[in-house]
Write an enzyme that holds these catalytic residues in place. Structure first.
Site, PDB file in Angstrom:
ATOM      1  N   ASP A  22     -20.109-126.300  27.740  1.00 27.55           N
ATOM      2  CA  ASP A  22     -19.238-127.019  28.723  1.00 27.55           C
ATOM      3  C   ASP A  22     -18.102-127.475  27.911  1.00 27.55           C
ATOM      4  OD1 ASP A  22     -18.806-128.567  31.042  1.00 27.55           O
ATOM      5  OD2 ASP A  22     -19.969-130.114  30.216  1.00 27.55           O
ATOM      6  N   ASN A  70     -23.104-125.441  40.449  1.00 23.77           N
ATOM      7  CA  ASN A  70     -21.743-125.209  40.554  1.00 23.77           C
ATOM      8  C   ASN A  70     -21.019-124.325  41.520  1.00 23.77           C
ATOM      9  OD1 ASN A  70     -22.115-124.103  36.699  1.00 23.77           O
ATOM     10  ND2 ASN A  70     -21.103-126.003  37.639  1.00 23.77           N
TER      11      ASN A  70
HETATM   12  C1  IPE Z   1     -23.332-127.176  33.272  1.00 21.36           C
HETATM   13  O1  IPE Z   1     -21.974-127.617  33.149  1.00 21.36           O
HETATM   14  C2  IPE Z   1     -23.457-125.779  33.521  1.00 21.36           C
HETATM   15  C3  IPE Z   1     -22.678-124.736  32.921  1.00 21.36           C
HETATM   16  C4  IPE Z   1     -22.188-124.937  31.562  1.00 21.36           C
HETATM   17  C5  IPE Z   1     -22.728-123.483  33.269  1.00 21.36           C
HETATM   18  P1  IPE Z   1     -21.440-128.531  34.323  1.00 21.36           P
HETATM   19  O2  IPE Z   1     -19.981-128.858  33.659  1.00 21.36           O
HETATM   20  O3  IPE Z   1     -21.525-127.708  35.511  1.00 21.36           O
HETATM   21  O4  IPE Z   1     -22.487-129.840  34.183  1.00 21.36           O
HETATM   22  P2  IPE Z   1     -22.143-131.321  34.805  1.00 21.36           P
HETATM   23  O5  IPE Z   1     -22.025-130.895  36.445  1.00 21.36           O
HETATM   24  O6  IPE Z   1     -21.086-131.904  34.187  1.00 21.36           O
HETATM   25  O7  IPE Z   1     -23.520-132.016  34.582  1.00 21.36           O
HETATM   26  C1  IPE Z   2     -18.517-125.097  31.800  1.00 19.41           C
HETATM   27  O1  IPE Z   2     -17.043-125.780  31.642  1.00 19.41           O
HETATM   28  C2  IPE Z   2     -18.154-123.648  32.594  1.00 19.41           C
HETATM   29  C3  IPE Z   2     -18.919-123.734  34.031  1.00 19.41           C
HETATM   30  C4  IPE Z   2     -19.630-124.753  34.288  1.00 19.41           C
HETATM   31  C5  IPE Z   2     -18.759-122.719  34.553  1.00 19.41           C
HETATM   32  P1  IPE Z   2     -16.558-126.768  32.828  1.00 19.41           P
HETATM   33  O2  IPE Z   2     -15.764-125.985  33.975  1.00 19.41           O
HETATM   34  O3  IPE Z   2     -17.689-127.457  33.267  1.00 19.41           O
HETATM   35  O4  IPE Z   2     -15.463-127.644  31.971  1.00 19.41           O
HETATM   36  P2  IPE Z   2     -15.273-129.241  32.281  1.00 19.41           P
HETATM   37  O5  IPE Z   2     -16.595-129.778  32.049  1.00 19.41           O
HETATM   38  O6  IPE Z   2     -14.803-129.336  33.586  1.00 19.41           O
HETATM   39  O7  IPE Z   2     -14.327-129.511  31.142  1.00 19.41           O
HETATM   40 MG    MG Z   3     -18.594-129.183  32.870  1.00 18.61          MG
END
Ligand code: IPE
Ligand code: IPE
Ligand code: MG
Length: 249
Positions: A22, A70
């Site tokens: 993340d 997502n």
């Molecule tokens: C969790 O990250 C899913 C992945 C890393 C693929 P998110 O960024 O989607 O999680 P939330 O929504 O902040 O909990």
């Molecule tokens: C994780 O990084 C990747 C996916 C969920 C696909 P994020 O895209 O959630 O990054 P932040 O949390 O917005 O920084």
């Molecule tokens: Mg995230």
């Protein structure tokens, strides 16, 4: 504990690591770049962590690449993530194969395009006889979905008479989960500062050790990975027993 696992000499046996990668979006934002640039950089970090796992003789690595939630992101970001997934499946699989890695993709794959499903099938079948590390990519994965689909499979077996309702126990449920047959995750790492599971593997995290870091995923490197492993080895895994009981063993 496997005798040939070098990490076991340092403390707890470490067979399976799972990671919520993340922080890609925030990494890009800090650099005034589009979120997608963060996802691309995140792929680079993943490449390095896979190599580190091979070096550390980790048996199984499971990463959360795309959650079932997502899809709620802007259409453009979802589209670009799908393109990146397709590119990675095309370009990276040869290297995984060369390293004797067995690739699996866990999640509800029917939601993906035909093209992506074909690429997944090709990658999985190319690497299926490899004997090195097992690399699971969780894509359109949700922990609740996984338990639900297992319950559905079990229900069908009961309905058809293949299984008695009384015989349904934890082992039966486990055998129908996406990660069946693999050791349970020992170490869970989440980068990006959030302290939540976000519907990642739920069942098998029951006794997993958690490690959270504020580092944004594209910045995560081998040194940080080793720090997480060291933290894991310094812990006492009690599984319900007392510390005294374990010290006596
Ligand atoms: C969790 O990250 C899913 C992945 C890393 C693929 P998110 O960024 O989607 O999680 P939330 O929504 O902040 O909990
Ligand atoms: C994780 O990084 C990747 C996916 C969920 C696909 P994020 O895209 O959630 O990054 P932040 O949390 O917005 O920084
Ligand atoms: Mg995230």
């Amino acid at each position: 504990m496997s005798a040939d696992n070098p990490t076991s000499a340092k403390g707890n046996a470490l067979k399976h690591v799972c990671i919520i990668m993340d922080g890609n979006g925030r990494w890009a934002k800090k650099r005034f770049m589009p979120r997608f640039a963060g996802h691309k950089a995140g792929l680079g970090a993943l490449r390095k962590v896979v190599a580190s796992c091979v070096e550390e003789q980790i048996e199984v690595l499971t990463v959360f690449a795309f959650s079932s939630e997502n899809w709620r992101r802007p259409e453009k970001e979802v589209g670009l993530l799908m393109e990146l997934f397709a590119t990675a499946l095309t370009r990276e699989v040869k290297k995984l194969h060369e390293h004797n890695i067995r690739l699996r993709v866990i999640g509800e794959l029917s939601a993906f395009s035909d093209k992506i499903r074909e690429l997944i099938d090709a990658a999985v079948s190319l690497t299926k006889n490899n004997t090195g590390m097992i690399f699971n990519i969780a894509a359109n994965y949700g922990g609740r979905w996984d338990i639900t689909q297992a319950a559905q499979q079990v229900a069908l077996k009961v309905k058809s008479g293949e299984l008695e309702a009384d015989a349904v126990n934890e082992n039966v449920i486990e055998e129908h989960l996406s990660l069946n047959g693999l050791p349970e995750p020992d170490l869970f790492i989440r980068t990006g500062g959030e302290k939540r599971i976000s519907n990642f593997i739920l069942w098998q995290l029951a006794y997993c050790e958690f490690y959270f870091t504020d580092t944004l995923w594209p910045d995560f490197n081998k040194k940080m990975f080793i720090k997480a492993i060291d933290s894991f080895h310094a812990r006492q895994r009690r599984f319900g027993r007392t510390g005294e009981q374990l010290n006596e063993e």
